[in-house]
Each structure stands twice: as structure tokens, then as C-alpha cells.
Design a protein around this motif. Structure first.
Motif, PDB file in Angstrom:
ATOM      1  N   ASP A 145      38.888  34.949  40.780  1.00 54.84           N
ATOM      2  CA  ASP A 145      39.968  35.512  41.583  1.00 54.84           C
ATOM      3  C   ASP A 145      39.427  36.029  42.912  1.00 54.84           C
ATOM      4  O   ASP A 145      38.372  36.680  42.955  1.00 54.84           O
ATOM      5  N   SER A 146      40.154  35.745  43.980  1.00 52.99           N
ATOM      6  CA  SER A 146      39.832  36.347  45.275  1.00 52.99           C
ATOM      7  C   SER A 146      40.191  37.829  45.235  1.00 52.99           C
ATOM      8  O   SER A 146      40.864  38.305  44.304  1.00 52.99           O
ATOM      9  N   ASP A 147      39.754  38.560  46.236  1.00 55.84           N
ATOM     10  CA  ASP A 147      40.106  39.990  46.307  1.00 55.84           C
ATOM     11  C   ASP A 147      41.622  40.172  46.347  1.00 55.84           C
ATOM     12  O   ASP A 147      42.161  41.092  45.715  1.00 55.84           O
ATOM     13  N   GLU A 148      42.293  39.289  47.076  1.00 56.10           N
ATOM     14  CA  GLU A 148      43.752  39.370  47.162  1.00 56.10           C
ATOM     15  C   GLU A 148      44.395  39.102  45.799  1.00 56.10           C
ATOM     16  O   GLU A 148      45.353  39.786  45.419  1.00 56.10           O
ATOM     17  N   LYS A 149      43.859  38.116  45.090  1.00 53.74           N
ATOM     18  CA  LYS A 149      44.401  37.790  43.771  1.00 53.74           C
ATOM     19  C   LYS A 149      44.167  38.927  42.781  1.00 53.74           C
ATOM     20  O   LYS A 149      45.015  39.208  41.928  1.00 53.74           O
ATOM     21  N   LYS A 150      43.026  39.601  42.897  1.00 57.17           N
ATOM     22  CA  LYS A 150      42.751  40.727  42.007  1.00 57.17           C
ATOM     23  C   LYS A 150      43.756  41.857  42.221  1.00 57.17           C
ATOM     24  O   LYS A 150      44.166  42.522  41.265  1.00 57.17           O
ATOM     25  N   ILE A 151      44.165  42.058  43.461  1.00 59.25           N
ATOM     26  CA  ILE A 151      45.190  43.065  43.746  1.00 59.25           C
ATOM     27  C   ILE A 151      46.502  42.676  43.070  1.00 59.25           C
ATOM     28  O   ILE A 151      47.200  43.519  42.482  1.00 59.25           O
ATOM     29  N   GLU A 189      46.221  43.414  39.380  1.00 56.17           N
ATOM     30  CA  GLU A 189      46.377  44.850  39.124  1.00 56.17           C
ATOM     31  C   GLU A 189      47.847  45.233  39.138  1.00 56.17           C
ATOM     32  O   GLU A 189      48.318  46.011  38.293  1.00 56.17           O
TER      33      GLU A 189
END
Length: 273
Positions: A132-138, A141
Motif C-alpha cells: 500500500d502507498s502512504d495514501e492507500k494506508k490512510i 485506516e
């Protein structure tokens, strides 16, 4: 068909066995159970020994009280790969072809990293080796928060239609609604644990690069979960790879274009067998 079960202190793993020949496992994805492959089972069972499990916490595979206390809070994609290895041991299978849809593909890649000698070939069906990219991790969450506050049914009512291509959404609304209704069977803590496991998974492009076995990629141009451009880039990495693009579909080619999916999967199985 034989319906079987493995009893573990943390879960009971239920699976069905069909046909005979080269062992092939079909692994379903997130918010699904083994029935997501309903359009493939009869067709593929005439070509191989087909094994179709429900992952722990999905379908008929329950998580025990001890598992909910000890196993589920620490669930990782690797945990699910280990459970599939237990299935192979129970069936006395030393090597198989493993085909995984979406999260099932993540599990297949983790299995390939943990047990490379047990794979004859690997198939990623609308799935990706990228973390997951950082954006996808957000987004993950936020999904966890939404699940905890509203439950899986409300979550899938919003998210499930987006997994399909435009034509299927316009003509097969009842089939999508059926999938959404089936999501009522999921306990919220299980969906939360799955979501977190996907969020925490690592990049597996090194698995693609080092694999000595063939790898199949099946992609849809309208897939927003596993974009075609990502899959095309990954298909150049393995020593031996096959890329099949099913036109006009999104993330759910097994339902959107079952005949094409069956042809691609059976052709790959025959290449390996």
C-alpha cells in the motif's frame, strides 16, 4: 466434491476438493468466500485437482474463541499463508498451482516467499505485488474506523459497486446486491483484522523477480483496486510471466467475464501440468 475441514486451535479451515490431476488452489479475496469462484469451479475441476478453501473467518471457516483472543489481533497476510500450508500438509500435496484473487493474491505472494518449493506456478487475479502507498494506508485506516462504527454491510454497500466495470454495474445490479447481502455474514473484528493485514503487508516485487516458477497476471482495464498500469509493469519482472487483460471489466473478472476468466486460468493450468 468432497467437503473437508482442518481443526486448529485458532480456527477451523473449511475447503472443498474437486476433480483429479495437478493440484490447483483458488484463494478468494477480502469480503468474499470461496463462492466468488462459483463460475470457475465446474469448468476448472475437469482440468485438475481443484481445492477451494474459505479463509479463516470467511464462509464456513470459523475462528475459535482462542483464535479471536490470540490469533486475530496479530493477523498478518503471512498468517493466512501459513493456514494454507496446513491445508497442503493435510492433503499430502508437495507442490501446487496457486491462484489468488485480490487479497488472495497477497496471500499467494506471501506463500511464495515462505514456501517457494511448494509452488508449481502462481496466479495473481486482479491483484498486485506492490505494498500500500502512504495514501492507500490512510484510506485503510479510514476504512477500519468506518467498519468499527458502522459494520461490514454498510461498508460494502458503498464500496462493493466500485469494484465492477461500468457495463456490469449497469446490467447486473442484482448480482452486486447479492454480494453485498452476503457481506452480512462477516464479523466486524474479522474485517478489521483483514484490512489491517493488507495495510501492513510488504512489497513483494522481489518475490516476482526471484520466482523460478511461471506467474500469471489477470487484469481489467476498469480495475481501480489493482490498476492495469501497475499490473503491466509487474508482468515484466518475473523470469517467466503471462499477462491476460480482460476487456471491459473491473476488479471482479470471475463474475464479470466468467468465460474469458475460465479460458485464461485453464490455459495457464495446462501450460504447467
Amino acid at each position: 466434491m468432497q467437503e473437508k475441514q482442518i481443526n486448529h486451535s485458532h480456527y477451523q479451515l473449511s475447503y472443498n476438493v474437486y476433480g483429479k490431476g495437478t493440484p490447483v488452489l483458488l484463494l478468494h479475496g477480502y469480503g468474499e468466500d470461496s463462492q466468488i469462484w462459483k463460475n470457475q469451479i465446474d469448468y476448472l475441476a475437469s482440468h485438475c485437482l481443484l481445492i477451494v478453501p474459505d479463509l479463516p473467518g470467511s464462509g464456513k471457516s470459523i475462528i475459535t474463541a482462542k483464535g479471536k483472543e490470540e490469533w486475530l489481533p496479530n493477523l498478518r497476510i503471512e498468517s493466512l499463508a501459513h493456514s494454507i500450508n496446513e491445508l497442503l500438509i493435510a492433503e499430502n500435496i508437495t507442490a501446487c498451482i496457486m491462484l489468488g484473487h485480490s487479497m488472495g493474491g497477497y496471500i499467494s505472494l506471501a506463500f511464495a516467499q515462505l514456501y517457494p518449493s511448494k509452488l508449481l506456478a502462481l496466479g495473481l487475479v486482479h491483484s498486485t505485488a506492490y505494498a500500500d502507498s502512504d495514501e492507500k494506508k490512510i484510506v485503510r485506516e479510514k476504512s477500519i474506523q468506518f467498519l468499527e462504527e458502522n459494520g461490514g454491510y454498510t461498508f460494502f454497500k458503498t464500496s462493493m459497486p466500485n469494484l465492477f466495470g461500468k457495463k456490469f454495474k449497469e446490467t447486473q445490479a442484482a448480482a452486486i446486491e447479492e454480494l453485498i447481502e452476503q457481506s452480512k455474514a462477516f464479523d466486524t473484528p474479522i474485517l478489521v483484522a483483514y484490512t489491517r493485514a493488507m495495510m501492513l503487508r510488504t512489497n513483494k516485487t522481489d518475490v516476482l523477480q526471484s520466482a523460478l516458477f511461471p506467474i500469471l497476471f489477470v487484469a481489467g482495464p476498469e480495475d481501480i483496486a489493482a490498476p492495469l498500469t501497475d499490473i503491466q509493469a509487474q508482468a515484466t519482472v518475473p523470469i517467466k510471466s503471462y499477462l491476460e487483460i480482460i476487456e471491459g471489466v473491473g476488479h471482479m473478472g470471475m463474475l464479470e467475464a466468467p468465460q474469458e476468466m475460465n479460458q485464461h486460468l485453464s490455459r495457464f493450468i495446462h501450460l504447467i501440468s
